[in-house]
Motif scaffolding. Structure first.
Motif, PDB file in Angstrom:
ATOM      1  N   GLY A 173       0.775  -1.231   0.000  1.00  0.00           N
ATOM      2  CA  GLY A 173       0.000   0.000   0.000  1.00  0.00           C
ATOM      3  C   GLY A 173       0.805   1.279   0.000  1.00  0.00           C
TER       4      GLY A 173
ATOM      5  N   ARG B 211      -1.486   0.098  -9.237  1.00  0.00           N
ATOM      6  CA  ARG B 211      -2.523  -0.713  -8.572  1.00  0.00           C
ATOM      7  C   ARG B 211      -3.097   0.019  -7.364  1.00  0.00           C
ATOM      8  N   TYR B 212      -2.238   0.721  -6.618  1.00  0.00           N
ATOM      9  CA  TYR B 212      -2.695   1.418  -5.425  1.00  0.00           C
ATOM     10  C   TYR B 212      -3.181   2.842  -5.725  1.00  0.00           C
TER      11      TYR B 212
ATOM     12  N   SER C  13     -13.216  -2.396  -2.561  1.00  0.00           N
ATOM     13  CA  SER C  13     -12.339  -2.761  -3.676  1.00  0.00           C
ATOM     14  C   SER C  13     -11.684  -4.106  -3.367  1.00  0.00           C
ATOM     15  N   ASP C  14     -10.731  -4.515  -4.234  1.00  0.00           N
ATOM     16  CA  ASP C  14     -10.035  -5.785  -3.990  1.00  0.00           C
ATOM     17  C   ASP C  14      -8.791  -5.609  -3.132  1.00  0.00           C
ATOM     18  N   LEU C  15      -8.612  -4.427  -2.538  1.00  0.00           N
ATOM     19  CA  LEU C  15      -7.444  -4.157  -1.695  1.00  0.00           C
ATOM     20  C   LEU C  15      -7.582  -4.879  -0.356  1.00  0.00           C
ATOM     21  N   THR C  16      -6.468  -5.455   0.102  1.00  0.00           N
ATOM     22  CA  THR C  16      -6.467  -6.163   1.380  1.00  0.00           C
ATOM     23  C   THR C  16      -6.385  -5.178   2.544  1.00  0.00           C
TER      24      THR C  16
ATOM     25  N   GLU D 146      -2.974  -3.631   2.679  1.00  0.00           N
ATOM     26  CA  GLU D 146      -2.808  -2.619   1.637  1.00  0.00           C
ATOM     27  C   GLU D 146      -3.549  -1.333   1.992  1.00  0.00           C
ATOM     28  N   LEU D 147      -4.738  -1.468   2.534  1.00  0.00           N
ATOM     29  CA  LEU D 147      -5.499  -0.281   2.939  1.00  0.00           C
ATOM     30  C   LEU D 147      -4.810   0.452   4.084  1.00  0.00           C
TER      31      LEU D 147
END
Length: 397
Positions: free
Chosen positions: A85, A97-98, A215-218, A221-222
């Motif tokens: 992230g 991606r981020y 979203s698909d962010l873990t 990552e967040l």
């Protein structure tokens, strides 16, 4: 490096002795010798310092230079990759991606829509100042609360947590504590953000972090993205508000012009961003041999980009060491350039336009409460240039 190469042996730890807003004299001297100087990183590794505007801008836009932390050749051991992230320390495709999910959340239109809320926050701070009366520390009464409240609302930080949250951020970004205390504050902030992400997943509210949980962010990552938004959205703006006010108070003709002409506000913000360059330096590593202003930057070598000298480059800005709110020279690098250009720049601009305008209108007699030389600057070891406190006073009648 040949003997003809000008060399900066270490990053200066103090500003010039004259104007407190000027970059360190060693860096200005390096710029006079050319855009590229030899440099020894604090960890002992040889590299290059880039001080000229065009050269810094060129590196920022050149995909042959990497932002990856694990490629930074500045110490005698390998650095780990950036945590999930934290996209400022990554290249594409990880970087995109981020960043991509965030772009639509920081548009000019959306940030302008926040203007009314920022005006209310600013007015509340100024009301509190007026009620308490002079003198006051503008850093704690005005410069920090405004961006703190704004970024906390954007991330959805509960009101009751904001004071301790700001204290943690101050500790690990201020450059004034030991490594142990710094890491403790950094860890505490990360732990808090991890808990906040969990809470937003379970009970979304009206904020950007809650939107990102869809979203698909873990979670990891967040958490990293939240830390980047926090660092970029609080410390830089807070120091621009306090240091910018100090610069205006040290340049009374410019302050008088701003008070008299509200149409100067937008230009004043851009000029203060250029003149102060609170985010001073960034690193990039060459992925292959690159020719830059007659020097060969060898593959694997890390360069240090000096934003404060680039924004004071006389080849780009006429009379660059003068604060001129009527300057017609756009294109400063205060928000960087290229794919890593500051995502929150429009938010920062709105905050500064609102806050500076409201401050000069509300307190027309605002002035320093101490001699100018007694205003203490943050140490050069801090990531962001600023003042530790700014005692001010004004007429109450």
């Amino acid at each position: 490096m040949s003997e003809s190469v000008h060399t900066v042996t270490a990053l200066p730890t103090e500003r010039s002795g004259g104007c407190p807003f000027d970059p360190p004299a060693e860096l200005l001297d390096a710029r006079r010798h050319g855009s590229v100087s030899g440099f020894t990183h604090p960890g002992g590794k040889p590299g290059w310092m880039i001080t000229g505007y065009e050269a810094v801008r060129s590196v920022l836009a050149d995909p042959r230079f990497s932002s990856r932390r694990d490629l930074m050749n500045v110490v005698d051991f390998e650095l780990p990759p950036a945590p999930p992230g934290e996209f400022l320390l990554m290249d594409d495709p990880q970087h995109s991606r981020y960043r991509k999910p965030l772009v639509g959340k920081f548009t000019v239109r959306r940030m302008r829509m926040l203007g009314e809320r920022i005006e209310r926050i600013t007015a509340d701070c100024l009301d509190a100042m007026a009620e308490t009366g002079p003198p006051t520390d503008l850093v704690t009464a005005f410069a920090k609360p405004i961006p703190t409240i704004v970024i906390c609302e954007i991330l959805g930080v509960p009101y009751e947590d904001r004071a301790s949250f700001q204290e943690q951020i101050d500790t690990f970004m201020g450059g004034e504590v030991g490594d142990e205390e710094l890491m403790a504050a950094y860890t505490a902030t990360q732990e808090y953000l991890a808990g906040l992400v969990t809470e937003k997943r379970a009970r979304p509210t009206d904020d950007i972090l809650s939107e990102l949980t869809d979203s698909d962010l873990t979670d990891e990552e967040l958490k990293g993205i939240s830390l980047i938004l926090l660092a970029a959205g609080f410390d830089t703006t807070a120091n621009m508000l306090s240091l910018g006010t100090y610069a205006l108070l040290r340049n009374p003709d410019q302050l008088a012009a701003l008070r008299a002409d509200p149409t100067l506000t937008d230009g004043a913000v851009e000029e203060l961003l250029r003149y102060l360059s609170v985010a001073k330096t960034f690193h990039r590593t060459a992925l292959e041999d690159v020719e830059l202003d007659g020097r060969t930057i060898e593959s694997g070598t890390t360069v240090l980009l000096s934003f404060n000298t680039a924004n004071r480059d006389p080849d780009r800005f006429t009379d660059p060491h003068t604060l001129d709110l009527r300057r017609q020279s756009p294109g400063h690098l205060a928000f960087s350039h290229g794919i890593h250009q500051c995502l929150g720049q429009q938010l920062a601009r709105v905050e500064m336009r609102v806050a500076f305008r409201a401050l000069v209108d509300r307190f027309p007699g605002l002035r320093l409460a101490v001699p100018p030389e007694e205003v203490v600057l943050r140490p050069e070891t801090a990531d962001i240039f600023g003042v530790k406190s700014l005692p001010v006073t004004w007429d109450t009648k």
